[in-house]
Every structure is written in C-alpha cells, then in structure tokens.
Design a protein around this motif. Structure first.
Motif, PDB file in Angstrom:
ATOM      1  N   ALA A   1       0.758  -1.328  -0.109  1.00 46.78           N
ATOM      2  CA  ALA A   1      -0.037  -0.245   0.003  1.00 46.78           C
ATOM      3  C   ALA A   1       0.945   1.166  -0.121  1.00 46.78           C
ATOM      4  CB  ALA A   1      -0.736  -0.096   1.113  1.00 46.78           C
ATOM      5  N   GLY A   2       2.162   1.066  -0.048  1.00 48.39           N
ATOM      6  CA  GLY A   2       3.072   2.472   0.026  1.00 48.39           C
ATOM      7  C   GLY A   2       3.662   2.832   1.177  1.00 48.39           C
ATOM      8  N   GLY A   3       3.477   2.039   2.153  1.00 53.31           N
ATOM      9  CA  GLY A   3       3.849   2.602   3.616  1.00 53.31           C
ATOM     10  C   GLY A   3       5.220   1.724   4.129  1.00 53.31           C
ATOM     11  N   ASP A   4       5.754   2.230   4.951  1.00 49.02           N
ATOM     12  CA  ASP A   4       6.888   1.494   5.855  1.00 49.02           C
ATOM     13  C   ASP A   4       6.428   1.123   7.274  1.00 49.02           C
ATOM     14  OD1 ASP A   4       8.584   1.511   3.861  1.00 49.02           O
ATOM     15  OD2 ASP A   4       9.382   3.604   4.310  1.00 49.02           O
ATOM     16  N   SER A   5       6.094  -0.158   7.640  1.00 54.21           N
ATOM     17  CA  SER A   5       5.794  -0.272   8.726  1.00 54.21           C
ATOM     18  C   SER A   5       7.066  -0.265   9.671  1.00 54.21           C
ATOM     19  CB  SER A   5       5.352  -2.151   8.885  1.00 54.21           C
ATOM     20  OG  SER A   5       5.272  -2.342  10.229  1.00 54.21           O
ATOM     21  N   ILE A   6       6.770   0.416  11.128  1.00 55.29           N
ATOM     22  CA  ILE A   6       7.871   0.706  11.711  1.00 55.29           C
ATOM     23  C   ILE A   6       7.618  -0.051  13.107  1.00 55.29           C
ATOM     24  CG2 ILE A   6       8.088   3.200  10.841  1.00 55.29           C
ATOM     25  CD1 ILE A   6       6.455   4.247  13.409  1.00 55.29           C
ATOM     26  N   ALA A   7       6.803  -1.000  13.308  1.00 60.02           N
ATOM     27  CA  ALA A   7       6.769  -1.793  14.601  1.00 60.02           C
ATOM     28  C   ALA A   7       8.194  -2.436  14.856  1.00 60.02           C
ATOM     29  CB  ALA A   7       5.669  -2.899  14.603  1.00 60.02           C
ATOM     30  N   PRO A   8       8.492  -2.446  16.144  1.00 61.00           N
ATOM     31  CA  PRO A   8       9.630  -3.011  16.383  1.00 61.00           C
ATOM     32  C   PRO A   8       9.627  -4.863  16.105  1.00 61.00           C
ATOM     33  CG  PRO A   8       8.844  -1.868  18.142  1.00 61.00           C
ATOM     34  CD  PRO A   8       7.928  -1.934  17.260  1.00 61.00           C
ATOM     35  N   PRO A   9      10.753  -5.403  15.553  1.00 57.69           N
ATOM     36  CA  PRO A   9      10.653  -6.768  15.309  1.00 57.69           C
ATOM     37  C   PRO A   9      10.262  -7.661  16.278  1.00 57.69           C
ATOM     38  CG  PRO A   9      12.893  -5.804  15.199  1.00 57.69           C
ATOM     39  CD  PRO A   9      12.025  -4.677  15.608  1.00 57.69           C
ATOM     40  N   ALA A  10       9.420  -8.858  16.133  1.00 58.54           N
ATOM     41  CA  ALA A  10       9.059  -9.703  16.921  1.00 58.54           C
ATOM     42  C   ALA A  10       9.144 -11.210  16.177  1.00 58.54           C
ATOM     43  CB  ALA A  10       7.834  -9.548  17.291  1.00 58.54           C
ATOM     44  N   ARG A  11       9.194 -12.241  16.777  1.00 62.57           N
ATOM     45  CA  ARG A  11       9.406 -13.387  16.423  1.00 62.57           C
ATOM     46  C   ARG A  11       8.331 -13.826  15.502  1.00 62.57           C
ATOM     47  NH1 ARG A  11      11.989 -16.201  21.796  1.00 62.57           N
ATOM     48  NH2 ARG A  11       9.707 -16.221  22.046  1.00 62.57           N
ATOM     49  N   THR A  12       7.022 -13.558  16.107  1.00 57.73           N
ATOM     50  CA  THR A  12       5.743 -14.168  15.437  1.00 57.73           C
ATOM     51  C   THR A  12       5.312 -13.192  14.420  1.00 57.73           C
ATOM     52  OG1 THR A  12       4.385 -13.148  17.210  1.00 57.73           O
ATOM     53  CG2 THR A  12       5.373 -15.389  17.619  1.00 57.73           C
ATOM     54  N   GLY A  13       5.662 -11.949  14.144  1.00 60.96           N
ATOM     55  CA  GLY A  13       5.113 -11.209  13.088  1.00 60.96           C
ATOM     56  C   GLY A  13       4.077 -10.303  13.763  1.00 60.96           C
ATOM     57  N   PHE A  14       3.801 -10.413  15.237  1.00 61.84           N
ATOM     58  CA  PHE A  14       2.993  -9.489  16.176  1.00 61.84           C
ATOM     59  C   PHE A  14       3.761  -9.562  17.369  1.00 61.84           C
ATOM     60  CE2 PHE A  14       0.213 -11.625  13.192  1.00 61.84           C
ATOM     61  CZ  PHE A  14      -0.406 -10.683  12.704  1.00 61.84           C
ATOM     62  N   GLY A  15       3.924  -8.122  17.861  1.00 56.53           N
ATOM     63  CA  GLY A  15       4.469  -7.998  19.118  1.00 56.53           C
ATOM     64  C   GLY A  15       3.883  -6.971  20.055  1.00 56.53           C
ATOM     65  N   GLN A  16       4.011  -6.989  21.331  1.00 55.70           N
ATOM     66  CA  GLN A  16       3.587  -6.248  22.224  1.00 55.70           C
ATOM     67  C   GLN A  16       4.465  -4.829  22.248  1.00 55.70           C
ATOM     68  OE1 GLN A  16       2.406  -7.763  25.988  1.00 55.70           O
ATOM     69  NE2 GLN A  16       0.921  -6.276  26.320  1.00 55.70           N
ATOM     70  N   ILE A  17       3.825  -3.672  22.596  1.00 56.43           N
ATOM     71  CA  ILE A  17       4.418  -2.604  22.614  1.00 56.43           C
ATOM     72  C   ILE A  17       3.858  -1.546  23.694  1.00 56.43           C
ATOM     73  CG2 ILE A  17       3.194  -1.463  20.654  1.00 56.43           C
ATOM     74  CD1 ILE A  17       5.641  -0.101  19.602  1.00 56.43           C
TER      75      ILE A  17
ATOM     76  N   ALA B   1      -6.444  -8.552  -2.016  1.00 53.69           N
ATOM     77  CA  ALA B   1      -6.409  -7.621  -2.819  1.00 53.69           C
ATOM     78  C   ALA B   1      -7.118  -6.247  -2.254  1.00 53.69           C
ATOM     79  CB  ALA B   1      -6.696  -7.639  -4.349  1.00 53.69           C
ATOM     80  N   ASP B   2      -8.610  -6.539  -1.872  1.00 52.34           N
ATOM     81  CA  ASP B   2      -9.368  -5.712  -1.241  1.00 52.34           C
ATOM     82  C   ASP B   2      -8.640  -4.968  -0.133  1.00 52.34           C
ATOM     83  OD1 ASP B   2     -11.417  -6.255  -3.191  1.00 52.34           O
ATOM     84  OD2 ASP B   2     -12.217  -7.690  -1.848  1.00 52.34           O
ATOM     85  N   ALA B   3      -8.015  -6.056   0.836  1.00 51.18           N
ATOM     86  CA  ALA B   3      -7.403  -5.391   2.083  1.00 51.18           C
ATOM     87  C   ALA B   3      -6.367  -4.481   1.480  1.00 51.18           C
ATOM     88  CB  ALA B   3      -6.778  -6.750   2.759  1.00 51.18           C
ATOM     89  N   ALA B   4      -5.304  -4.692   0.609  1.00 47.06           N
ATOM     90  CA  ALA B   4      -4.234  -3.872   0.325  1.00 47.06           C
ATOM     91  C   ALA B   4      -4.812  -2.577  -0.113  1.00 47.06           C
ATOM     92  CB  ALA B   4      -3.646  -4.702  -0.980  1.00 47.06           C
ATOM     93  N   ARG B   5      -6.030  -2.589  -0.950  1.00 47.13           N
ATOM     94  CA  ARG B   5      -6.532  -1.430  -1.461  1.00 47.13           C
ATOM     95  C   ARG B   5      -7.145  -0.448  -0.131  1.00 47.13           C
ATOM     96  NH1 ARG B   5      -8.822   1.195  -6.109  1.00 47.13           N
ATOM     97  NH2 ARG B   5     -10.260   2.690  -5.464  1.00 47.13           N
ATOM     98  N   LYS B   6      -7.597  -1.238   0.713  1.00 48.32           N
ATOM     99  CA  LYS B   6      -7.972  -0.543   2.028  1.00 48.32           C
ATOM    100  C   LYS B   6      -7.014   0.222   2.867  1.00 48.32           C
ATOM    101  CE  LYS B   6     -12.071  -3.303   2.640  1.00 48.32           C
ATOM    102  NZ  LYS B   6     -12.826  -4.249   3.355  1.00 48.32           N
ATOM    103  N   PHE B   7      -5.732  -0.496   2.955  1.00 44.92           N
ATOM    104  CA  PHE B   7      -4.731   0.023   3.377  1.00 44.92           C
ATOM    105  C   PHE B   7      -4.219   1.137   2.667  1.00 44.92           C
ATOM    106  CE2 PHE B   7      -4.720  -3.551   6.165  1.00 44.92           C
ATOM    107  CZ  PHE B   7      -3.972  -3.211   7.093  1.00 44.92           C
ATOM    108  N   ALA B   8      -3.990   1.142   1.213  1.00 42.83           N
ATOM    109  CA  ALA B   8      -3.470   2.197   0.549  1.00 42.83           C
ATOM    110  C   ALA B   8      -4.513   3.374   0.381  1.00 42.83           C
ATOM    111  CB  ALA B   8      -3.686   1.744  -1.125  1.00 42.83           C
TER     112      ALA B   8
END
Length: 176
Positions: free
Chosen positions: A77-93, A156-163
C-alpha cells in the motif's frame, strides 16, 4: 500474501474448480499490482498498525511486525511499517514506545473495541499521545474490517483499504 494466493489455487484444485480459481488468482494479482502502481513513487510514510489493545485505553498494545501478512499489506500500500521486530510477526508494545517511534500514520484494528458494551471514541483514546505526529495530524485510522486481518481471497481488497488510508491522494480522482 503468497500464502493467500497459493490457497486460492489449492482450494480450486480440492473443489474441482481449477478454472475459476485461476481466474480469481489472475484478477487478484492484477488488483495487487494496481495498488502497487498507484502508490509507486509516492512518499512512504512511517506506519504503525495496532492489531489489539485493551478497549478504551492504550494498554496491551499489539502491533503487526515484520513477517506478518499486515506488514506486507502496508508495504504493498506504499507505507513503511515501523513496529519493532518480533518473532511471530506480532509483538507487544507500550505507549511510550509508540511515542518514541512517532509514526506518521496509525492504523487501529483493535476488533474488541467495536462492541456496543465497550463503545469508545478512538480519537479520545489516542489523544493521550498528542505528541505523536499521527495523532497531531489526524492520521489515526480505525479499521474494523475482519477481512483484512487474515490472508484470504480478499487480499487485494485489504491492500486497497490500506492504500486508501496511507495514500488517500492516490484515490482522490476516484472519489469525485
């Protein structure tokens, strides 16, 4: 995203619907490419995607991190995710980390917050971090669509919503 695309082919084969699956796969790939093309060359804002939190608060924040399906959607969608890395793809912050990351855009996907019993005003919740650029500039977007949480035929619908959230300017002509 590759897993979602592969699943289309596998489900088509398992149900004897190979031709329909290939058609859907071709359409989905074309729509993903369209989203990439619409945002190509645009500034890539720093995006934080919150997938869960304690309703009404900024406690128990979980973000989509590198390696997650949602992280990939942000990139498409043209963004850069800035969440800190986590082992599972999801992390607490915690909210202090959100403040230090200072995202330009926050996508709030906390699904539990939509319950009538737990009704909240996300603008009020996020106002607690008024020093964060996304909050100051009114770029905290609430997305309560369950179809964007999991890889599926709706990728593809999800990508468009994010974009549309990350780059509304790329879709301005369509809205007229």
């Amino acid at each position: 995203v590759a897993d979602a695309l592969s699943s289309i082919t596998q489900i088509g084969a398992a149900t004897g619907q190979d031709e329909q699956a290939q058609k859907l796969l071709t359409e989905t790939r074309a729509r993903l490419d369209e989203v990439r093309a619409l945002t190509k060359g645009l500034k890539r804002p720093r995006v934080l995607c919150v997938v869960d939190r304690v309703p009404g608060t900024l406690r128990g924040l979980y973000t989509a991190t590198e390696g997650s399906f949602i992280d990939e959607l942000i990139e498409i969608a043209g963004g850069d995710s800035i969440a800190p890395p986590a082992r599972t793809g999801f992390g607490q912050i915690n909210k202090e980390a959100v403040a230090s990351l200072d995202p330009e855009i926050i996508i709030d996907m906390a699904m539990g917050a939509k319950s009538a019993k737990l009704a909240e005003d996300p603008k009020e919740v996020w106002a607690e971090l008024s020093q964060v650029r996304a909050v100051r500039e009114g770029r905290v977007h609430v997305l309560r669509d369950a179809s964007v949480i999991h890889p599926s035929q709706f990728v593809a619908d999800a990508a468009r919503k994010f974009a549309e959230l990350i780059h509304p300017e790329a879709f301005a002509a369509e809205k007229k």
